[in-house]
Design a protein around this motif. Structure first.
Motif, PDB file in Angstrom:
ATOM      1  N   LEU A  91      -2.654  11.044   9.854  1.00  0.00           N
ATOM      2  CA  LEU A  91      -1.629  11.109   8.833  1.00  0.00           C
ATOM      3  C   LEU A  91      -2.133  10.327   7.630  1.00  0.00           C
ATOM      4  O   LEU A  91      -2.483   9.153   7.767  1.00  0.00           O
ATOM      5  N   VAL A  92      -2.182  10.970   6.492  1.00  0.00           N
ATOM      6  CA  VAL A  92      -2.710  10.332   5.286  1.00  0.00           C
ATOM      7  C   VAL A  92      -1.627  10.315   4.222  1.00  0.00           C
ATOM      8  O   VAL A  92      -1.172  11.367   3.761  1.00  0.00           O
ATOM      9  N   GLU A  93      -1.231   9.097   3.834  1.00  0.00           N
ATOM     10  CA  GLU A  93      -0.203   8.935   2.805  1.00  0.00           C
ATOM     11  C   GLU A  93      -0.848   8.807   1.429  1.00  0.00           C
ATOM     12  O   GLU A  93      -1.976   8.343   1.305  1.00  0.00           O
ATOM     13  N   SER A  94      -0.080   9.164   0.420  1.00  0.00           N
ATOM     14  CA  SER A  94      -0.505   8.969  -0.965  1.00  0.00           C
ATOM     15  C   SER A  94       0.728   8.848  -1.845  1.00  0.00           C
ATOM     16  O   SER A  94       1.828   9.210  -1.433  1.00  0.00           O
ATOM     17  N   GLY A  95       0.519   8.310  -3.054  1.00  0.00           N
ATOM     18  CA  GLY A  95       1.607   8.267  -4.021  1.00  0.00           C
ATOM     19  C   GLY A  95       2.202   6.901  -4.277  1.00  0.00           C
ATOM     20  O   GLY A  95       3.062   6.753  -5.147  1.00  0.00           O
ATOM     21  N   GLY A  96       1.769   5.899  -3.542  1.00  0.00           N
ATOM     22  CA  GLY A  96       2.303   4.567  -3.784  1.00  0.00           C
ATOM     23  C   GLY A  96       1.770   3.988  -5.083  1.00  0.00           C
ATOM     24  O   GLY A  96       0.889   4.554  -5.731  1.00  0.00           O
ATOM     25  N   GLY A  97       2.334   2.851  -5.471  1.00  0.00           N
ATOM     26  CA  GLY A  97       1.873   2.212  -6.693  1.00  0.00           C
ATOM     27  C   GLY A  97       2.875   1.224  -7.231  1.00  0.00           C
ATOM     28  O   GLY A  97       3.814   0.833  -6.539  1.00  0.00           O
ATOM     29  N   LEU A  98       2.665   0.826  -8.477  1.00  0.00           N
ATOM     30  CA  LEU A  98       3.528  -0.141  -9.159  1.00  0.00           C
ATOM     31  C   LEU A  98       4.435   0.593 -10.131  1.00  0.00           C
ATOM     32  O   LEU A  98       3.963   1.421 -10.923  1.00  0.00           O
ATOM     33  N   VAL A  99       5.719   0.282 -10.069  1.00  0.00           N
ATOM     34  CA  VAL A  99       6.682   0.924 -10.950  1.00  0.00           C
ATOM     35  C   VAL A  99       7.750  -0.091 -11.338  1.00  0.00           C
ATOM     36  O   VAL A  99       8.034  -1.027 -10.575  1.00  0.00           O
TER      37      VAL A  99
ATOM     38  N   GLY B 145       0.747   6.839   9.898  1.00  0.00           N
ATOM     39  CA  GLY B 145      -0.253   6.674   8.865  1.00  0.00           C
ATOM     40  C   GLY B 145      -0.577   5.204   8.680  1.00  0.00           C
ATOM     41  O   GLY B 145       0.039   4.328   9.298  1.00  0.00           O
ATOM     42  N   GLU B 146      -1.534   4.936   7.803  1.00  0.00           N
ATOM     43  CA  GLU B 146      -1.949   3.550   7.575  1.00  0.00           C
ATOM     44  C   GLU B 146      -1.075   2.834   6.553  1.00  0.00           C
ATOM     45  O   GLU B 146      -1.182   1.622   6.401  1.00  0.00           O
ATOM     46  N   GLY B 147      -0.247   3.572   5.859  1.00  0.00           N
ATOM     47  CA  GLY B 147       0.681   2.953   4.925  1.00  0.00           C
ATOM     48  C   GLY B 147       0.214   3.023   3.484  1.00  0.00           C
ATOM     49  O   GLY B 147      -0.973   3.037   3.191  1.00  0.00           O
ATOM     50  N   THR B 148       1.194   3.045   2.590  1.00  0.00           N
ATOM     51  CA  THR B 148       0.916   3.011   1.156  1.00  0.00           C
ATOM     52  C   THR B 148       1.875   2.010   0.525  1.00  0.00           C
ATOM     53  O   THR B 148       3.066   1.993   0.836  1.00  0.00           O
ATOM     54  N   LEU B 149       1.343   1.176  -0.347  1.00  0.00           N
ATOM     55  CA  LEU B 149       2.132   0.085  -0.926  1.00  0.00           C
ATOM     56  C   LEU B 149       2.936   0.572  -2.123  1.00  0.00           C
ATOM     57  O   LEU B 149       2.379   1.197  -3.043  1.00  0.00           O
ATOM     58  N   VAL B 150       4.209   0.257  -2.094  1.00  0.00           N
ATOM     59  CA  VAL B 150       5.103   0.506  -3.231  1.00  0.00           C
ATOM     60  C   VAL B 150       5.589  -0.844  -3.742  1.00  0.00           C
ATOM     61  O   VAL B 150       6.174  -1.621  -2.977  1.00  0.00           O
ATOM     62  N   THR B 151       5.349  -1.105  -5.009  1.00  0.00           N
ATOM     63  CA  THR B 151       5.786  -2.359  -5.630  1.00  0.00           C
ATOM     64  C   THR B 151       6.687  -2.045  -6.806  1.00  0.00           C
ATOM     65  O   THR B 151       6.293  -1.303  -7.710  1.00  0.00           O
ATOM     66  N   VAL B 152       7.891  -2.597  -6.765  1.00  0.00           N
ATOM     67  CA  VAL B 152       8.869  -2.366  -7.834  1.00  0.00           C
ATOM     68  C   VAL B 152       9.092  -3.686  -8.555  1.00  0.00           C
ATOM     69  O   VAL B 152       9.556  -4.654  -7.965  1.00  0.00           O
ATOM     70  N   SER B 153       8.751  -3.717  -9.823  1.00  0.00           N
ATOM     71  CA  SER B 153       8.907  -4.939 -10.608  1.00  0.00           C
ATOM     72  C   SER B 153      10.268  -4.968 -11.300  1.00  0.00           C
ATOM     73  O   SER B 153      10.804  -3.928 -11.680  1.00  0.00           O
ATOM     74  N   SER B 154      10.778  -6.173 -11.468  1.00  0.00           N
ATOM     75  CA  SER B 154      12.113  -6.321 -12.088  1.00  0.00           C
ATOM     76  C   SER B 154      12.008  -6.441 -13.609  1.00  0.00           C
ATOM     77  O   SER B 154      10.944  -6.592 -14.165  1.00  0.00           O
TER      78      SER B 154
END
Length: 125
Positions: free
Chosen positions: A4-12, A116-125
């Protein structure tokens, strides 16, 4: 084996949107439920949303009305559209699939869980 391969995470920024994708490949006969889970620092992994092969969905209360899970059965892919993101949504997001690798396993009900191995999602305030 199955991957399982994840994609699409990031900083928003808070209030923004992201779309996660997870593609399953390998020895797959059929996939039952697929889903997304997340784990924030110092916390246990928790369910975000799941979807069955028939399209029935289930969401954590914390994401209802903001996140939408969908899947493309032909591509063995699950998506998570995340809108109105909040800082508390920051986490590693993991894809999960409950599947059968061959017809015999399906007949006997021997489903297997893959992550999957995981994808990091970071939401800044």
């Amino acid at each position: 084996q199955v991957q399982l391969v994840e994609s699409g995470g990031g900083l928003v920024q808070a209030g923004g949107s992201l779309r996660l994708s997870c593609a399953a490949s390998g020895r797959i006969f059929s996939i039952n439920a697929m889903g997304w889970y997340r784990q924030a620092p110092g916390k246990q992994r928790e369910l975000v949303a799941t979807i069955t092969s028939g399209g029935n969905t289930n969401y954590a209360d914390s994401v209802k009305g903001r996140f939408t899970i969908s899947r493309d059965n032909a591509k063995n892919t699950v998506y998570l559209q995340m809108n109105s993101l909040k800082p508390e949504d920051t986490a590693v997001y993991y894809c999960n699939a409950d599947l059968y690798s061959d017809p015999i396993s399906r007949i006997k009900g021997y489903g297997m869980d893959y992550w999957g191995e995981g994808t990091l999602v970071t939401v800044s305030s």
